[in-house]
Design a protein around this motif. Structure first.
Motif, PDB file in Angstrom:
ATOM      1  N   SER A 112      -7.465   6.964 -20.343  1.00  0.00           N
ATOM      2  CA  SER A 112      -7.241   6.343 -19.030  1.00  0.00           C
ATOM      3  C   SER A 112      -8.400   6.608 -18.089  1.00  0.00           C
ATOM      4  O   SER A 112      -9.257   7.443 -18.355  1.00  0.00           O
ATOM      5  N   LEU A 113      -8.379   5.834 -17.015  1.00  0.00           N
ATOM      6  CA  LEU A 113      -9.317   6.039 -15.915  1.00  0.00           C
ATOM      7  C   LEU A 113      -8.549   6.797 -14.845  1.00  0.00           C
ATOM      8  O   LEU A 113      -7.384   6.475 -14.555  1.00  0.00           O
ATOM      9  N   THR A 114      -9.204   7.794 -14.272  1.00  0.00           N
ATOM     10  CA  THR A 114      -8.522   8.696 -13.345  1.00  0.00           C
ATOM     11  C   THR A 114      -9.109   8.552 -11.951  1.00  0.00           C
ATOM     12  O   THR A 114     -10.327   8.434 -11.802  1.00  0.00           O
ATOM     13  N   TYR A 115      -8.247   8.530 -10.940  1.00  0.00           N
ATOM     14  CA  TYR A 115      -8.786   8.579  -9.569  1.00  0.00           C
ATOM     15  C   TYR A 115      -7.818   9.322  -8.667  1.00  0.00           C
ATOM     16  O   TYR A 115      -6.660   9.567  -9.031  1.00  0.00           O
ATOM     17  N   GLY A 116      -8.307   9.718  -7.506  1.00  0.00           N
ATOM     18  CA  GLY A 116      -7.482  10.440  -6.540  1.00  0.00           C
ATOM     19  C   GLY A 116      -7.262   9.593  -5.302  1.00  0.00           C
ATOM     20  O   GLY A 116      -8.129   8.823  -4.894  1.00  0.00           O
ATOM     21  N   GLU A 117      -6.082   9.750  -4.694  1.00  0.00           N
ATOM     22  CA  GLU A 117      -5.756   8.980  -3.491  1.00  0.00           C
ATOM     23  C   GLU A 117      -4.976   9.883  -2.547  1.00  0.00           C
ATOM     24  O   GLU A 117      -4.158  10.700  -2.977  1.00  0.00           O
ATOM     25  N   TYR A 118      -5.243   9.737  -1.285  1.00  0.00           N
ATOM     26  CA  TYR A 118      -4.562  10.583  -0.301  1.00  0.00           C
ATOM     27  C   TYR A 118      -4.348   9.750   0.946  1.00  0.00           C
ATOM     28  O   TYR A 118      -5.300   9.189   1.496  1.00  0.00           O
ATOM     29  N   CYS A 119      -3.108   9.669   1.388  1.00  0.00           N
ATOM     30  CA  CYS A 119      -2.784   8.823   2.539  1.00  0.00           C
ATOM     31  C   CYS A 119      -2.164   9.663   3.651  1.00  0.00           C
ATOM     32  O   CYS A 119      -1.227  10.428   3.407  1.00  0.00           O
ATOM     33  N   ILE A 120      -2.691   9.516   4.858  1.00  0.00           N
ATOM     34  CA  ILE A 120      -2.142  10.222   6.029  1.00  0.00           C
ATOM     35  C   ILE A 120      -1.545   9.181   6.952  1.00  0.00           C
ATOM     36  O   ILE A 120      -2.274   8.407   7.586  1.00  0.00           O
ATOM     37  N   PRO A 121      -0.222   9.119   7.039  1.00  0.00           N
ATOM     38  CA  PRO A 121       0.396   8.074   7.859  1.00  0.00           C
ATOM     39  C   PRO A 121       0.049   8.253   9.334  1.00  0.00           C
ATOM     40  O   PRO A 121      -0.065   9.378   9.828  1.00  0.00           O
ATOM     41  N   GLY A 122      -0.120   7.154  10.025  1.00  0.00           N
ATOM     42  CA  GLY A 122      -0.405   7.184  11.456  1.00  0.00           C
ATOM     43  C   GLY A 122       0.705   6.506  12.228  1.00  0.00           C
ATOM     44  O   GLY A 122       1.769   6.210  11.671  1.00  0.00           O
ATOM     45  N   GLU A 123       0.467   6.236  13.498  1.00  0.00           N
ATOM     46  CA  GLU A 123       1.501   5.587  14.316  1.00  0.00           C
ATOM     47  C   GLU A 123       1.758   4.158  13.852  1.00  0.00           C
ATOM     48  O   GLU A 123       2.833   3.622  14.063  1.00  0.00           O
ATOM     49  N   THR A 124       0.748   3.543  13.275  1.00  0.00           N
ATOM     50  CA  THR A 124       0.914   2.163  12.806  1.00  0.00           C
ATOM     51  C   THR A 124       0.581   2.096  11.326  1.00  0.00           C
ATOM     52  O   THR A 124      -0.008   3.016  10.763  1.00  0.00           O
ATOM     53  N   SER A 125       0.958   0.984  10.721  1.00  0.00           N
ATOM     54  CA  SER A 125       0.653   0.797   9.299  1.00  0.00           C
ATOM     55  C   SER A 125      -0.758   0.253   9.099  1.00  0.00           C
ATOM     56  O   SER A 125      -1.200   0.071   7.976  1.00  0.00           O
ATOM     57  N   ASP A 126      -1.467   0.002  10.172  1.00  0.00           N
ATOM     58  CA  ASP A 126      -2.870  -0.432  10.052  1.00  0.00           C
ATOM     59  C   ASP A 126      -3.678   0.698   9.446  1.00  0.00           C
ATOM     60  O   ASP A 126      -3.585   1.843   9.898  1.00  0.00           O
ATOM     61  N   GLU A 127      -4.475   0.354   8.452  1.00  0.00           N
ATOM     62  CA  GLU A 127      -5.157   1.406   7.706  1.00  0.00           C
ATOM     63  C   GLU A 127      -6.656   1.460   7.932  1.00  0.00           C
ATOM     64  O   GLU A 127      -7.316   0.446   8.117  1.00  0.00           O
ATOM     65  N   VAL A 128      -7.157   2.693   7.846  1.00  0.00           N
ATOM     66  CA  VAL A 128      -8.594   2.932   7.734  1.00  0.00           C
ATOM     67  C   VAL A 128      -8.820   3.456   6.320  1.00  0.00           C
ATOM     68  O   VAL A 128      -8.192   4.428   5.908  1.00  0.00           O
ATOM     69  N   LEU A 129      -9.693   2.776   5.586  1.00  0.00           N
ATOM     70  CA  LEU A 129      -9.959   3.157   4.203  1.00  0.00           C
ATOM     71  C   LEU A 129     -11.259   3.950   4.139  1.00  0.00           C
ATOM     72  O   LEU A 129     -12.290   3.488   4.642  1.00  0.00           O
ATOM     73  N   ILE A 130     -11.203   5.127   3.518  1.00  0.00           N
ATOM     74  CA  ILE A 130     -12.412   5.935   3.317  1.00  0.00           C
ATOM     75  C   ILE A 130     -12.535   6.141   1.813  1.00  0.00           C
ATOM     76  O   ILE A 130     -11.589   6.605   1.171  1.00  0.00           O
ATOM     77  N   ILE A 149     -12.817   7.753  -6.256  1.00  0.00           N
ATOM     78  CA  ILE A 149     -12.724   6.838  -7.397  1.00  0.00           C
ATOM     79  C   ILE A 149     -14.051   6.682  -8.134  1.00  0.00           C
ATOM     80  O   ILE A 149     -15.121   6.770  -7.537  1.00  0.00           O
ATOM     81  N   PRO A 150     -13.955   6.419  -9.434  1.00  0.00           N
ATOM     82  CA  PRO A 150     -15.164   6.079 -10.171  1.00  0.00           C
ATOM     83  C   PRO A 150     -15.768   4.794  -9.593  1.00  0.00           C
ATOM     84  O   PRO A 150     -15.028   3.868  -9.244  1.00  0.00           O
ATOM     85  N   GLY A 151     -17.083   4.759  -9.485  1.00  0.00           N
ATOM     86  CA  GLY A 151     -17.769   3.597  -8.910  1.00  0.00           C
ATOM     87  C   GLY A 151     -17.479   2.315  -9.675  1.00  0.00           C
ATOM     88  O   GLY A 151     -17.223   2.324 -10.884  1.00  0.00           O
ATOM     89  N   THR A 152     -17.505   1.202  -9.014  1.00  0.00           N
ATOM     90  CA  THR A 152     -17.304  -0.148  -9.562  1.00  0.00           C
ATOM     91  C   THR A 152     -15.931  -0.283 -10.232  1.00  0.00           C
ATOM     92  O   THR A 152     -14.997  -0.779  -9.602  1.00  0.00           O
ATOM     93  N   ILE A 153     -15.788   0.188 -11.485  1.00  0.00           N
ATOM     94  CA  ILE A 153     -14.536  -0.052 -12.212  1.00  0.00           C
ATOM     95  C   ILE A 153     -13.352   0.624 -11.505  1.00  0.00           C
ATOM     96  O   ILE A 153     -12.231   0.082 -11.502  1.00  0.00           O
ATOM     97  N   GLY A 154     -13.612   1.775 -10.849  1.00  0.00           N
ATOM     98  CA  GLY A 154     -12.531   2.454 -10.117  1.00  0.00           C
ATOM     99  C   GLY A 154     -12.106   1.641  -8.911  1.00  0.00           C
ATOM    100  O   GLY A 154     -10.912   1.462  -8.639  1.00  0.00           O
ATOM    101  N   ALA A 155     -13.080   1.120  -8.167  1.00  0.00           N
ATOM    102  CA  ALA A 155     -12.760   0.310  -6.995  1.00  0.00           C
ATOM    103  C   ALA A 155     -12.059  -0.976  -7.410  1.00  0.00           C
ATOM    104  O   ALA A 155     -11.091  -1.415  -6.772  1.00  0.00           O
ATOM    105  N   ILE A 156     -12.555  -1.568  -8.500  1.00  0.00           N
ATOM    106  CA  ILE A 156     -11.935  -2.809  -8.980  1.00  0.00           C
ATOM    107  C   ILE A 156     -10.492  -2.536  -9.415  1.00  0.00           C
ATOM    108  O   ILE A 156      -9.571  -3.296  -9.087  1.00  0.00           O
ATOM    109  N   ALA A 157     -10.295  -1.422 -10.113  1.00  0.00           N
ATOM    110  CA  ALA A 157      -8.940  -1.067 -10.555  1.00  0.00           C
ATOM    111  C   ALA A 157      -8.026  -0.855  -9.354  1.00  0.00           C
ATOM    112  O   ALA A 157      -6.904  -1.367  -9.295  1.00  0.00           O
ATOM    113  N   TRP A 158      -8.516  -0.102  -8.381  1.00  0.00           N
ATOM    114  CA  TRP A 158      -7.675   0.175  -7.209  1.00  0.00           C
ATOM    115  C   TRP A 158      -7.323  -1.121  -6.483  1.00  0.00           C
ATOM    116  O   TRP A 158      -6.175  -1.332  -6.095  1.00  0.00           O
TER     117      TRP A 158
END
Lengths: 447, 447, 447
Positions: free
Chosen positions: B166-184, B226-235
């Motif tokens: 498999s391809l492995t990646y990490g994700e972490y989400c910090i909820p805010g006052e709104t569901s509008d997201e900032v992606l880092i 995430i792994p470059g390219t294929i990780g971003a595409i997968a996500w």
């Protein structure tokens, strides 16, 4: 592609020399906005392309104007009291005020002077003057000729006719894959002036021949060889319902001198033709210039009138009024050069090529990049710069092919060469990654 | 606010030093786009923030791509005919072409050479090369090593596996006052390269920790490792239906060197994130630069593909390819500095603070100025310049709070400092003279 | 046209001198935002134009504000313990803090000092200070007077009243052909300051007289002579439903000094008034300047508040705060000059003329050029440059008269003079080739 590949050079005559030969043949004819001079000129152009000759009767209403009476001239001279001919139409058809009514009488020096035109600044040159819409007679002479006039009684004689007839123009249409048209127009109404307008006629005719001999183009090309102003107005009036097909256009004039190219933009200022011509001529040399539209000049005045507002600009080398020989006998066969005619033709062909190639695509795989490697479009460990540039071109085309950007716009934003973006687009289209966007209403005539 | 207030400095270790320590720990791991190296790296990042580890099976279709087989490597070397090891994976994991298939055979010098990569310009450095999508084996060596190779028979040995996983990646989400997201997003796929990509991982992780320890933010923050390219595409493929929530984003990379900051704008060119980052880094130093989007670089390539066109730019110091150590063994632990990591983090926090503060207000008293004096907002006979600037800031905010202008836009038009406009907005909101504009569909998750 | 043609110069007094004489008459009056000073000033202006005086009662709610109590003052002084008057309202009405409450008591030097205002940088000048919305008393003195104060007991006396009454303003409307209005506003609330605000009052009043004595204008002109801030707010509150009629406007102030003109654009930035004033003053001299809107200054603050956002700019010479005499006793009758007042008036009249002439036309013969020759508009063999420019102007007007371009826009695009484009438009309209475009809803009051 080099012109030699597209023209019949079996006689080993360079294209520029061929163009120059036609100009030499057309030069002596006394043209005007009507009359046999136009017909003789179109007959010569017919040797290059199978244009159709149209006649519009005197008195025909064309918008705010009326087709004038037809003018023809056979002879004209001034003789002094000793019977010596001092000015003769035979020497130069510029000597007669264009559209002069017939005259045959004796006049004093004083009366004669009120009918003479000359140029103090250029004492050897004969000016070119017209009086289309006010009935008058007159002679155009050199300033030196003027200075030699003595107090005498002169015999003025002009053997011309001004009577009902017609206005003549030529039209040639090359159908393309779509009914969208590119209009190319050149004026055919000036007498013995070589740059203005024979250079434009020859470039337009040779361009037409080039297109007709090439593989089918995307656009339909329509060529007009028309008398200035009244000819354009007549054509627009008679073809008003079809002007919506005109997507791009250029008036061609003054293309045989040695100056840099000047493109005057259409009234729209940012039309696709404006962008394409600007790009092509600026890519060739930064000394070429692009100027804003002004409602003065050649027939772009009519094409760009607010009721039409067609995307038609004007391509010249040195522009009207910017060279001293303009509208004088010095705009002669020495002033235009075969070499200049040929490079003008090459430039116009480059413009048409760019216009044809300036398509707009939609990326069929718009979510993330497609995998170029599996399609052989990506050299895995590629090294040299060209390959890098080509990969970048592929990525730019994919990224901007959202139906909003033309090839030229991608070229500008990426700062890569037009040819590279064009090639990348073609390869991506071959790989079924792009699809061309065809405007609604822009019907394919052939599937 | 100073970082010292927001981080646990109980151990008296400066933030930059902490970041550098994590990089030191991650450096020796042999990462690739799949495999245990990524899992080990995510395990270290988990000590900073509680990220979730995701696995995507080999063979899964993600848009035009497919998750590749998982690659793992244990050892690799070249021995000469005397059995002397002349290149060893133990010395540097860059020595093995990343994604090399296993090999164990004797080869001539000639055959060996066709599997070698080196850099003539930097004879001591080992290049970093990959072959993800074409099965191959190879070694990356210094040019000096290459020059020492004699005509011999070599034993090449790579103990790797390339098999379903498999391809492995990490994700972490910090909820805010709104569901509008900032992606880092930061890439996690490079082996022993310190600036590219460990600096980005550490800045992203420490930023995440900072936000999680701060009071609730307006935006929800989502961090991807995430792994470059294929990780971003997968996500993107797996989260396609949620990408509409992403209102702003940044790819973080190359943030440990000593260069000035460079922000590459999103494909949108004028997105709010583009304006905010440009303002923040240009306010810090005119030597920082803002460059136009190009569809080459890190995972902004995918986020900004035309089918997504997300407002995601890329923040770096010296950009890829612009420093000689890029993708070589010289991008090592000496190349990144604790101090640079810390100022990168500070800058990113400033950007996030500005983004959070960059609200859009409506003046609740839009007809004429409100009477500031009766609300204590106007110093009647006020003198010093700061008070004048603050009064001016109040007037600007009132005048431009028509729901169309953000704090940053008011700051630009008024030429006053962002902090001043922000403070004026807050005071006016406290006085019930302003109300924040919340976009339709931008739901508050908490009232 | 020269002012001498439009003003009654029967007494052989130049216009500037007449304006200066009115300023001299108004100068000594102690004006404030309410009170008899305003009434006396309006009575003097009534000798120039038949303005109507309006009274708005104290306590009236006007948006976020309330009309304050009316302030009147009869006398005020400071005496030392020997009974010597050291500061006296009789010497300058600036000596009393404007809107001071009555006071009549003995105070120590220390207490006195907390009620004194002076300017260390200009030791001879008395500052102008107000306390409209905080009940207080105070004296404004020169720094030299301040330095002479000894430790003593002082008798402070101000014979003022602050009680229910009204706010007074003047309004004068000159109906035009349409109900579209041009608003001209000047503030009437400053005591003995000559440039700020008497220059503005005199220019506005003389402009009004000029317009009322001219032939009917296209626009309706409304002149306001109002107390700053609260007067503008009151007028807007009372006339809110009619503000939609205001198509253009200017606040006039600081027009008697010798500085270059400065035009501060409206909040809209590109309103027609902004374009017209910029063009007129820049055509007069490149040293005149056009600056961006800021929400600080005169009553454009209120007219340009976001709830109104009227196209109202502000014309001054040297702007507020940019000359040291601003808001001091040095802004006196020596500081303004008759000559400056007259050229200010001339400039404002030029602006109004340009605004009136800045029409938008539709070419009634939009398809191709109309035949100008048959209408006598085209000199067939015309030679001199002026005739050439005029022909070009005719062509430009015809080409751009598509209902989208004003005379000023044609002037800019053609780079020809405004007067030439205007004349060409008029001739073409006379020849029935153009028709004016009248905005929907812009009703003609007279056919």
């Amino acid at each position: 592609m080099p012109l030699s590949q597209t023209f019949d050079t079996s006689k080993n005559i360079a294209i520029g020399e061929q163009m120059y030969a036609y100009i030499t043949e057309m030069f002596p004819i006394c043209r005007s906005i009507t009359g046999n001079g136009v017909r003789q000129t179109l007959a010569i152009l017919k040797k290059i392309i199978p244009l159709e000759v149209q006649e519009v009767k005197s008195g025909t209403k064309v918008f705010d104007w009326e087709i004038p009476k037809e003018w023809n001239i056979r002879a004209g001279h001034i003789k002094n009291s000793k019977g010596v001919t001092i000015v003769d139409f035979e020497d130069s058809n510029l000597h007669i005020l264009n559209y002069s009514i017939p005259v045959d009488k004796k006049v004093s020096l004083q009366e004669l002077k009120s009918h003479l035109f000359f140029l103090e600044d250029h004492p050897d040159w004969i000016p070119y003057r017209t009086s289309y819409y006010k009935e008058d007679w007159g002679f155009c002479i050199s300033y030196n000729q003027f200075l030699e006039l003595e107090d005498d009684v002169y015999h003025v004689f002009i053997d011309s006719t001004l009577q009902n007839g017609s206005l003549t123009y030529g039209e040639y249409c090359i159908p393309g894959e779509t009914s969208d048209e590119v209009l190319i127009s050149a004026h055919v109404c000036h007498p013995s002036l070589a740059n203005d307008n024979l250079s434009g006629l020859s470039v337009a005719a040779f361009l037409a021949r080039h297109i007709s001999e090439s593989k089918t183009q995307r656009y339909t090309y329509r060529f007009l060889f028309i008398p200035g102003t009244i000819g354009a107005i007549a054509w627009l009036a008679l073809n008003e319902q079809n002007t919506g097909r005109i997507k791009h256009g250029m008036v061609l004039s003054l293309l045989g001198d040695s100056g840099n190219f000047t493109y005057k933009k259409s009234r729209r200022d940012t039309a696709e033709i404006d962008q394409v011509v600007s790009h092509v001529i600026k890519s060739k040399s930064e000394d070429n210039s692009v100027i804003d539209f002004i409602p003065y000049g050649y027939d772009e005045r009519q094409f760009c009138s607010p009721g039409f507002n067609l995307p038609v600009g004007c391509l010249s080398r040195t522009t009207y009024g910017q060279y001293p020989q303009y509208h004088t006998s010095a705009d002669d066969l020495d002033f235009v050069k075969a070499k200049n005619l040929e490079t003008s033709l090459e430039t116009v062909i480059e413009i048409i090529d760019a216009l044809e190639a300036n398509r707009r695509f939609v990326n069929l795989n718009p979510k993330c990049e497609p995998q170029l490697g599996k399609r052989g479009l990506y050299s895995l460990k590629g090294g040299n710069n060209d390959a890098k540039d080509f990969q970048l071109a592929l990525l730019w085309v994919l990224n901007l092919s959202d139906g909003q950007h033309t090839v030229l716009e991608i070229c500008r934003r990426s700062k890569l060469k037009f040819a590279l973006i064009r090639e990348a687009s073609e390869q991506l289209r071959s790989a079924d990654l792009l699809e061309e966007v065809v405007e609604a209403g822009n019907q394919r005539m052939f599937s």
